[in-house]
Scaffold this motif. Sequence first.
Motif, PDB file in Angstrom:
ATOM      1  N   LYS A   1       0.817  -1.217   0.000  1.00  0.00           N
ATOM      2  CA  LYS A   1       0.000   0.000   0.000  1.00  0.00           C
ATOM      3  C   LYS A   1       0.852   1.269   0.000  1.00  0.00           C
ATOM      4  O   LYS A   1       0.316   2.373   0.039  1.00  0.00           O
ATOM      5  CB  LYS A   1      -0.924   0.002   1.223  1.00  0.00           C
ATOM      6  N   LYS A   2       2.189   1.084  -0.029  1.00  0.00           N
ATOM      7  CA  LYS A   2       3.144   2.193  -0.047  1.00  0.00           C
ATOM      8  C   LYS A   2       3.042   3.075   1.199  1.00  0.00           C
ATOM      9  O   LYS A   2       3.299   4.288   1.165  1.00  0.00           O
ATOM     10  CB  LYS A   2       2.971   3.038  -1.312  1.00  0.00           C
ATOM     11  N   LYS A   3       2.671   2.430   2.313  1.00  0.00           N
ATOM     12  CA  LYS A   3       2.674   3.109   3.603  1.00  0.00           C
ATOM     13  C   LYS A   3       4.025   2.956   4.303  1.00  0.00           C
ATOM     14  O   LYS A   3       4.275   3.587   5.326  1.00  0.00           O
ATOM     15  CB  LYS A   3       1.567   2.552   4.502  1.00  0.00           C
ATOM     16  N   LEU A   4       4.873   2.084   3.744  1.00  0.00           N
ATOM     17  CA  LEU A   4       6.145   1.772   4.370  1.00  0.00           C
ATOM     18  C   LEU A   4       7.181   1.488   3.291  1.00  0.00           C
ATOM     19  O   LEU A   4       6.888   0.777   2.324  1.00  0.00           O
ATOM     20  CB  LEU A   4       5.983   0.548   5.290  1.00  0.00           C
ATOM     21  N   GLU A   5       8.375   2.049   3.453  1.00  0.00           N
ATOM     22  CA  GLU A   5       9.478   1.754   2.537  1.00  0.00           C
ATOM     23  C   GLU A   5      10.033   0.368   2.864  1.00  0.00           C
ATOM     24  O   GLU A   5      10.296   0.063   4.031  1.00  0.00           O
ATOM     25  CB  GLU A   5      10.588   2.790   2.687  1.00  0.00           C
ATOM     26  N   PRO A   6      10.208  -0.507   1.868  1.00  0.00           N
ATOM     27  CA  PRO A   6      10.759  -1.841   2.159  1.00  0.00           C
ATOM     28  C   PRO A   6      12.192  -1.743   2.640  1.00  0.00           C
ATOM     29  O   PRO A   6      12.956  -0.884   2.207  1.00  0.00           O
ATOM     30  CB  PRO A   6      10.678  -2.553   0.801  1.00  0.00           C
ATOM     31  N   THR A   7      12.553  -2.634   3.541  1.00  0.00           N
ATOM     32  CA  THR A   7      13.904  -2.615   4.089  1.00  0.00           C
ATOM     33  C   THR A   7      14.876  -3.328   3.162  1.00  0.00           C
ATOM     34  O   THR A   7      14.506  -4.269   2.459  1.00  0.00           O
ATOM     35  CB  THR A   7      13.931  -3.281   5.482  1.00  0.00           C
ATOM     36  N   LYS A   8      16.114  -2.874   3.167  1.00  0.00           N
ATOM     37  CA  LYS A   8      17.183  -3.541   2.418  1.00  0.00           C
ATOM     38  C   LYS A   8      18.129  -4.265   3.372  1.00  0.00           C
ATOM     39  O   LYS A   8      19.112  -4.850   2.933  1.00  0.00           O
ATOM     40  CB  LYS A   8      17.979  -2.492   1.616  1.00  0.00           C
ATOM     41  N   ASP A   9      17.806  -4.177   4.651  1.00  0.00           N
ATOM     42  CA  ASP A   9      18.657  -4.777   5.686  1.00  0.00           C
ATOM     43  C   ASP A   9      18.011  -6.076   6.164  1.00  0.00           C
ATOM     44  O   ASP A   9      17.103  -6.064   6.986  1.00  0.00           O
ATOM     45  CB  ASP A   9      18.814  -3.787   6.843  1.00  0.00           C
ATOM     46  N   PHE A  10      18.483  -7.207   5.637  1.00  0.00           N
ATOM     47  CA  PHE A  10      17.871  -8.501   5.956  1.00  0.00           C
ATOM     48  C   PHE A  10      18.068  -8.869   7.429  1.00  0.00           C
ATOM     49  O   PHE A  10      17.185  -9.470   8.046  1.00  0.00           O
ATOM     50  CB  PHE A  10      18.449  -9.604   5.070  1.00  0.00           C
ATOM     51  N   ILE A  11      19.213  -8.512   8.001  1.00  0.00           N
ATOM     52  CA  ILE A  11      19.458  -8.831   9.408  1.00  0.00           C
ATOM     53  C   ILE A  11      18.467  -8.079  10.303  1.00  0.00           C
ATOM     54  O   ILE A  11      17.878  -8.657  11.223  1.00  0.00           O
ATOM     55  CB  ILE A  11      20.911  -8.484   9.802  1.00  0.00           C
ATOM     56  N   ALA A  12      18.272  -6.793  10.013  1.00  0.00           N
ATOM     57  CA  ALA A  12      17.318  -6.007  10.795  1.00  0.00           C
ATOM     58  C   ALA A  12      15.912  -6.576  10.644  1.00  0.00           C
ATOM     59  O   ALA A  12      15.151  -6.663  11.623  1.00  0.00           O
ATOM     60  CB  ALA A  12      17.352  -4.545  10.345  1.00  0.00           C
ATOM     61  N   PHE A  13      15.553  -6.989   9.415  1.00  0.00           N
ATOM     62  CA  PHE A  13      14.218  -7.546   9.187  1.00  0.00           C
ATOM     63  C   PHE A  13      14.050  -8.865   9.942  1.00  0.00           C
ATOM     64  O   PHE A  13      12.989  -9.113  10.545  1.00  0.00           O
ATOM     65  CB  PHE A  13      13.987  -7.765   7.692  1.00  0.00           C
ATOM     66  N   THR A  14      15.069  -9.724   9.913  1.00  0.00           N
ATOM     67  CA  THR A  14      15.009 -10.994  10.635  1.00  0.00           C
ATOM     68  C   THR A  14      14.854 -10.760  12.128  1.00  0.00           C
ATOM     69  O   THR A  14      14.078 -11.444  12.806  1.00  0.00           O
ATOM     70  CB  THR A  14      16.286 -11.822  10.360  1.00  0.00           C
ATOM     71  N   ALA A  15      15.597  -9.772  12.654  1.00  0.00           N
ATOM     72  CA  ALA A  15      15.488  -9.443  14.076  1.00  0.00           C
ATOM     73  C   ALA A  15      14.095  -8.916  14.406  1.00  0.00           C
ATOM     74  O   ALA A  15      13.533  -9.229  15.465  1.00  0.00           O
ATOM     75  CB  ALA A  15      16.555  -8.427  14.454  1.00  0.00           C
ATOM     76  N   PHE A  16      13.523  -8.121  13.495  1.00  0.00           N
ATOM     77  CA  PHE A  16      12.168  -7.596  13.685  1.00  0.00           C
ATOM     78  C   PHE A  16      11.144  -8.724  13.755  1.00  0.00           C
ATOM     79  O   PHE A  16      10.289  -8.757  14.646  1.00  0.00           O
ATOM     80  CB  PHE A  16      11.832  -6.626  12.545  1.00  0.00           C
ATOM     81  N   VAL A  17      11.215  -9.667  12.843  1.00  0.00           N
ATOM     82  CA  VAL A  17      10.242 -10.767  12.797  1.00  0.00           C
ATOM     83  C   VAL A  17      10.364 -11.672  14.018  1.00  0.00           C
ATOM     84  O   VAL A  17       9.364 -12.127  14.579  1.00  0.00           O
ATOM     85  CB  VAL A  17      10.415 -11.599  11.506  1.00  0.00           C
ATOM     86  N   SER A  18      11.605 -11.913  14.467  1.00  0.00           N
ATOM     87  CA  SER A  18      11.842 -12.912  15.509  1.00  0.00           C
ATOM     88  C   SER A  18      12.143 -12.312  16.880  1.00  0.00           C
ATOM     89  O   SER A  18      12.538 -13.046  17.790  1.00  0.00           O
ATOM     90  CB  SER A  18      13.017 -13.804  15.095  1.00  0.00           C
ATOM     91  N   PHE A  19      11.982 -11.016  17.056  1.00  0.00           N
ATOM     92  CA  PHE A  19      12.350 -10.322  18.291  1.00  0.00           C
ATOM     93  C   PHE A  19      11.830 -11.086  19.509  1.00  0.00           C
ATOM     94  O   PHE A  19      10.628 -11.161  19.745  1.00  0.00           O
ATOM     95  CB  PHE A  19      11.804  -8.904  18.256  1.00  0.00           C
ATOM     96  N   PHE A  20      12.737 -11.665  20.286  1.00  0.00           N
ATOM     97  CA  PHE A  20      12.354 -12.686  21.262  1.00  0.00           C
ATOM     98  C   PHE A  20      11.414 -12.218  22.381  1.00  0.00           C
ATOM     99  O   PHE A  20      10.586 -13.014  22.841  1.00  0.00           O
ATOM    100  CB  PHE A  20      13.602 -13.359  21.857  1.00  0.00           C
ATOM    101  N   PRO A  21      11.457 -10.953  22.863  1.00  0.00           N
ATOM    102  CA  PRO A  21      10.531 -10.610  23.949  1.00  0.00           C
ATOM    103  C   PRO A  21       9.063 -10.790  23.571  1.00  0.00           C
ATOM    104  O   PRO A  21       8.244 -11.206  24.394  1.00  0.00           O
ATOM    105  CB  PRO A  21      10.863  -9.137  24.231  1.00  0.00           C
ATOM    106  N   GLN A  22       8.707 -10.477  22.312  1.00  0.00           N
ATOM    107  CA  GLN A  22       7.293 -10.545  21.942  1.00  0.00           C
ATOM    108  C   GLN A  22       7.003 -11.586  20.865  1.00  0.00           C
ATOM    109  O   GLN A  22       5.916 -11.608  20.299  1.00  0.00           O
ATOM    110  CB  GLN A  22       6.796  -9.169  21.479  1.00  0.00           C
TER     111      GLN A  22
END
Length: 477
Positions: free
Chosen positions: A144-165
Motif C-alpha cells: 500500500k506504499k505506507k512503508l518503505e521496504p527494508t534492504k537490511d535482511f538482518i534487521a528484518f530478521t530481528a524484527f520478525v523474531s524479536f524474542f521478547p514478543q
Amino acid sequence: MLFNSLEFFVFLPIVFVLYWFVTARNLKIQNLLIAIASYVFYGWWDWRFLSLIAFSSIVDYTTGVLLEKTEKESKRKILLWISICVNLGFLGFFKYYNFFVESLVDSFTLLGRPLSINTLNIILPVGISFYTFQTLSYTIDVYKKKLEPTKDFIAFTAFVSFFPQLVAGPIERATNLLPQFYKKRTFSYALAVDGMRQVLWGLFKKVVIADNCAKYANIIFNNYEDYSGSTLLLGAFFFAFQIYGDFSGYSDIAIGISRLFGFNLKRNFAFPYFSRDIAEFWRRWHMSLSTWFRDYLYIPLGGSRGGLKMKIRNTFAIFLVSGFWHGANWTFIVWGGLNALYFLPLMLTNKNRVNTDLVAQGKLFPNVKEVFQMLMTFFITLIAWVFFRADNVAQAFSYVKNMFLESFFSMPEVWPSTVLLLVAFFIVVEWIGRSGEFAIENIDRLNKPFRWAAYILLIILMFSYTGEQQEFIYFQF
C-alpha cells in the motif's frame, strides 16, 4: 523457554551483557545478536520450527524488495498474494488442518455419507499466529506504499523474531518496530528501571494471579456437572483473571524486557475489566490484535461506512475471524459470535464510542452508574469466557445453563480465601494505577522507603504464593 523459568533467568543476563558491553559499537552486529538470541529462544521449544520462521522472513523480505521494483499493479498484486498464501498457508496447515478435516467428516456423517479422511499428528508451532500477522502487516503496508521496504535482511530478521514478543505478542507493526532496528541504541537507566518495574508486575500477574486462579478454574471446569451455579460462576471468575493475568502479564514482561534493550513496544492492555461497555472492553483488551483486524480486515471491508447490512456483516466478520484466530475449535467461533452480538447494539445506536475517557477520571471511587456499567460488562464477559475455556460447545452451553439454576444463590462449594484475597489486592492495585500504562508505573512517585517496601512486598508474595507453573495460555495460539 518460559519467561518465568530458570533457563530464561540465565539466558536474559547473558544476552543483555553481550548486547550492551560487546556489540554496542556496531549496530549490525547488535541486530545480528538479537536475531541469533531470538532463534535460540524460539528453538528452545522445538528447533525444527526455526525453518518456518526463517522461510517466512525470507519470503516477506524478498516480496518487499520486489514490490519496490515493480510498478505494474497486476504484478504487485501477485507478489502480495504470494506472501499472503505462504504465510496463511503455513498457519492454515499447522493450526487448522485437523479442524477442517474433522468438521468435514462430521458434516458428511450427519448426511449419512461418512468419509474416511485421516487427521495428522501435527505439532502447532509456538506463536505462529503472532509472527504470521506481524510479517503480513509488513508486506501489506509495503504494498500500500505506507512503508518503505527494508534492504537490511538482518534487521528484518530481528524484527520478525524479536524474542521478547515473538511467541505471544504484542503483535508489532513494522511501521513502529522495524525503524528502531535502524537507529543506534544507547542504554537508558531510566528506561531500564521502568522496564524492570513492568517485568516485576508482569511476573506477579502470571505466577501469583494467573497460576493460582488456573488451579481452581481447572478444578471447576473439569467437574462442572458436580458443582452449584454459584461455584460455576466462581469458576468463570477465576478463568477471567487467569487469562487476564496470564496474557497481560506476558505483554508486560515483553514490553519491559524490550525496554532493557532500548526498544519501545506498543501497549497491549489498558485495564479492560474496568470497561463500562463491551466496545470499551475491546479497545482495551489485546489491543495489538484488535487494531490489526480493524486496519487489515474491518476497514478494507468497508467498516461502518455502508448500510445496515454491511455494518452487521463487517461486525460479525471481524469478531468471528478474531475468534477463529484464537484456535481451531468451534468454541472460539461461538465466543467471537457472542461478542459480536454484545457489540452490535452499541454500534447500531452509535454508542460504541461513548466511553472513551478514563473511568472515574480524577476520582478515587466510581459513581453508582459506573459501578453498575463495569459489573454488567464484566458479567457478560464472564459468560463469553465460558465458551473460550470450554472443551466444546455442548459443554459450554451446559456450563452456562447449570450456572443459572437455583443454586446460583447458594454458597460456593469451592472458596479459596487466600486466592480471592490476592485477586482483590490485584484489583485494588490496578484500580489505583489505572491512569498509567501499567498498574505500578507511577510507583516512582512514592518516597524511596515506601517504593522499595512495595517492591519487596510483591517479591515476597511471588515467592510465598507462586502457583503451580503453567504455560502461558496464548502459546497455543
